[in-house]
Design a protein around this motif. Structure first.
Motif, PDB file in Angstrom:
ATOM      1  N   LEU A 125      48.844  29.117  41.534  1.00 28.73           N
ATOM      2  CA  LEU A 125      48.081  30.359  41.608  1.00 28.73           C
ATOM      3  C   LEU A 125      46.857  30.292  40.694  1.00 28.73           C
ATOM      4  O   LEU A 125      45.749  30.700  41.080  1.00 28.73           O
ATOM      5  CB  LEU A 125      48.969  31.544  41.223  1.00 28.73           C
ATOM      6  CG  LEU A 125      48.344  32.937  41.329  1.00 28.73           C
ATOM      7  CD1 LEU A 125      47.928  33.238  42.761  1.00 28.73           C
ATOM      8  CD2 LEU A 125      49.314  33.990  40.817  1.00 28.73           C
ATOM      9  N   ILE A 126      47.041  29.745  39.502  1.00 30.66           N
ATOM     10  CA  ILE A 126      45.907  29.576  38.580  1.00 30.66           C
ATOM     11  C   ILE A 126      44.899  28.593  39.171  1.00 30.66           C
ATOM     12  O   ILE A 126      43.681  28.819  39.135  1.00 30.66           O
ATOM     13  CB  ILE A 126      46.401  29.074  37.210  1.00 30.66           C
ATOM     14  CG1 ILE A 126      47.324  30.108  36.571  1.00 30.66           C
ATOM     15  CG2 ILE A 126      45.219  28.763  36.297  1.00 30.66           C
ATOM     16  CD1 ILE A 126      47.998  29.627  35.299  1.00 30.66           C
ATOM     17  N   ALA A 127      45.416  27.500  39.729  1.00 27.74           N
ATOM     18  CA  ALA A 127      44.540  26.472  40.295  1.00 27.74           C
ATOM     19  C   ALA A 127      43.700  27.013  41.439  1.00 27.74           C
ATOM     20  O   ALA A 127      42.486  26.769  41.513  1.00 27.74           O
ATOM     21  CB  ALA A 127      45.374  25.289  40.770  1.00 27.74           C
ATOM     22  N   PHE A 128      44.315  27.755  42.345  1.00 28.61           N
ATOM     23  CA  PHE A 128      43.579  28.264  43.493  1.00 28.61           C
ATOM     24  C   PHE A 128      42.632  29.399  43.111  1.00 28.61           C
ATOM     25  O   PHE A 128      41.667  29.667  43.828  1.00 28.61           O
ATOM     26  CB  PHE A 128      44.543  28.676  44.604  1.00 28.61           C
ATOM     27  CG  PHE A 128      44.999  27.523  45.448  1.00 28.61           C
ATOM     28  CD1 PHE A 128      44.371  27.237  46.651  1.00 28.61           C
ATOM     29  CD2 PHE A 128      46.038  26.696  45.038  1.00 28.61           C
ATOM     30  CE1 PHE A 128      44.767  26.171  47.433  1.00 28.61           C
ATOM     31  CE2 PHE A 128      46.441  25.623  45.808  1.00 28.61           C
ATOM     32  CZ  PHE A 128      45.797  25.350  47.014  1.00 28.61           C
ATOM     33  N   THR A 129      42.896  30.066  41.984  1.00 21.29           N
ATOM     34  CA  THR A 129      41.921  31.025  41.461  1.00 21.29           C
ATOM     35  C   THR A 129      40.655  30.291  41.036  1.00 21.29           C
ATOM     36  O   THR A 129      39.528  30.722  41.332  1.00 21.29           O
ATOM     37  CB  THR A 129      42.499  31.795  40.265  1.00 21.29           C
ATOM     38  OG1 THR A 129      43.665  32.511  40.671  1.00 21.29           O
ATOM     39  CG2 THR A 129      41.483  32.786  39.709  1.00 21.29           C
ATOM     40  N   MET A 130      40.827  29.165  40.350  1.00 15.37           N
ATOM     41  CA  MET A 130      39.685  28.358  39.933  1.00 15.37           C
ATOM     42  C   MET A 130      38.939  27.793  41.139  1.00 15.37           C
ATOM     43  O   MET A 130      37.705  27.752  41.162  1.00 15.37           O
ATOM     44  CB  MET A 130      40.165  27.223  39.028  1.00 15.37           C
ATOM     45  CG  MET A 130      40.760  27.685  37.711  1.00 15.37           C
ATOM     46  SD  MET A 130      41.475  26.313  36.758  1.00 15.37           S
ATOM     47  CE  MET A 130      40.004  25.335  36.440  1.00 15.37           C
TER      48      MET A 130
END
Length: 449
Positions: free
Chosen positions: A111-116
């Protein structure tokens, strides 16, 4: 914003940035999607939700565009966005590997990665399109749209082909290594490509001491333009149709046709190869018709949507027939017509981005206009990708078989492309009523060879 239009070399250099962006995106939205759905046996809705989230983050595109408009510089936004995108791709690959041992921790990290990834694509992509819109003359718009998108597809095709070959025999360690290499190369290419591009034009000086308009005021003015709204509707509908098949195509190949990860990734490369050929043909023909090509480009948009509808209908038949159907040829045809409508639509987008509500020049608002349409595309991709994946999951429960589930989703997508073609005809009528939307950009007489 007074500027000297880009020459062919400048257009090609910006195309390299698109190549880098496409190389990273195909890894995160195609290969990782396949690994989660097939190798890890997770619900198809999970990777679709992650990709949908990264598109939801891109609702910030108007703000990125506004920032580059007010700052009068696009390059920092392009480089910064690409850096965030590359780091997000690395994190996403590692999150996928973590899901095998700890699904909850892996999902949180993803989730953090796809936010970036969403923030990086939004910042770099919007600023890149705004730079093209402000620096390309009307007679070169079809060719410029084709060149930059062709180069993006080239990046996707090369990445899909090389990564597909290197992924077999598959392992999570091999996936992480390949992701690291792609991200690093893409970022370095971007740094080299944008260096000095804005330096090719005269520095921009402030025309007045008036304070800069706030974001809400500029956004309201943009949304008040009926042509901008209609084009946004077209972008939304056509991108829903396109994105719904994008996330399920590789799982479809694995579940219905029994392809390995490498084989399905290479099949995805076939699709993008078709996109490449479609873009080349439209760009070359658009360049030959020159300034008389506005109507021809709208016709190409309609043709691309209609052809995509036919190709998706054939994919629905392929789902019913199963192994033995020429799936690669069908996917190639889908890619071809996607390429036709993409270049034609981008050419029109470049023209409308520089036009104000009354057909006059937008006066430095290209970034936010591109951002609004980018946000429409982001919403479409978020909903379309999630619809496609969830539709398959629901269909598998209802029909108790994979083939019928995929058939149903492909058929719905075909109908959406037909609707997009009908909307495109309305854009044509609106353009004929306001032909000044296709006026030349300032400084066209200084085009560099």
């Amino acid at each position: 914003m007074t500027s000297t239009p880009l020459g062919w070399l400048g257009i090609v250099r910006l195309g390299l940035v698109h190549s880098a962006l496409g190389a990273i995106v195909v890894l995160t939205t195609s290969t990782l999607n396949r690994v989660m759905a097939v190798e890890l046996a997770l619900p198809v809705a999970l990777p679709a939700a992650l990709v949908a989230w990264h598109y939801a983050v891109q609702l910030s595109r108007p703000r990125w565009g506004y920032g580059s408009d007010m700052g009068r510089r696009r390059t920092p936004w392009i480089i910064g966005g690409m850096g965030v995108l590359a780091m997000g791709a690395l994190l996403a690959a590692n999150a996928t590997a973590l899901m095998a041992a700890s699904p909850v921790a892996g999902i949180v990290l993803a989730l953090i990665a796809f936010t970036m990834i969403g923030a990086g694509v939004g910042a770099s992509g919007t600023s890149l399109l705004a730079l093209l819109a402000t620096r390309v003359t009307p007679t070169r718009r079809p060719a410029a749209a084709a060149i930059t998108w062709i180069m993006m597809v080239v990046g996707i095709v090369i990445t899909a082909g090389v990564a597909g070959a290197l992924l077999d025999p598959f392992s999570m360690q091999r996936l992480a290594l390949i992701a690291s290499g792609i991200a690093l190369i893409a970022f370095l290419v971007t740094l080299l490509a944008v260096r000095g591009v804005e330096g090719e034009v005269a520095p921009v000086t402030s025309a007045s001491a008036e304070p800069k308009p706030d974001f809400r005021t500029v956004l309201k003015e943009t949304l008040a333009d009926p042509r901008a709204r209609l084009f946004g509707v077209f972008v939304f509908v056509s991108m829903v149709a396109y994105s719904a098949q994008d996330l399920i195509l590789e799982p479809f190949a694995g579940l219905v046709f029994g392809m390995t990860p490498g084989q399905s990734t290479q099949m995805s490369g076939m699709q993008h190869g078709g996109v490449l050929i479609g873009m080349i043909l439209v760009g070359a023909a658009g360049g030959m018709v020159g300034g008389r090509g506005a109507g021809w480009m709208r016709g190409s948009t309609i043709l691309g949507c209609a052809g995509s509808a036919v190709a998706l209908s054939l994919l629905a038949v392929a789902a019913a027939v199963g192994p033995g159907w020429p799936i690669s040829l069908t996917v190639f045809g889908l890619g071809f017509f996607n390429g036709v409508f993409a270049v034609a639509a981008i050419g029109s987008m470049m023209a409308l981005a520089g036009a104000g509500p009354d057909g006059d020049e937008a006066g430095g608002r290209e970034g936010i206009r591109m951002g609004v349409w980018g946000a429409a595309q982001a919403i479409a991709f978020a909903l379309g990708g999630f619809f496609g994946a969830v539709g398959v999951d629901i269909g598998r429960r209802i029909f108790a078989e994979d083939a019928t589930a995929f058939l149903t989703v492909f058929a719905i997508e075909a109908g959406l492309f037909v609707a997009a073609a009908l909307i495109a005809t309305r854009i044509g009528r609106a353009a004929r009523q306001a032909p000044s939307a296709f006026t030349p950009v300032r400084g066209a007489e200084h085009v560099q060879a």
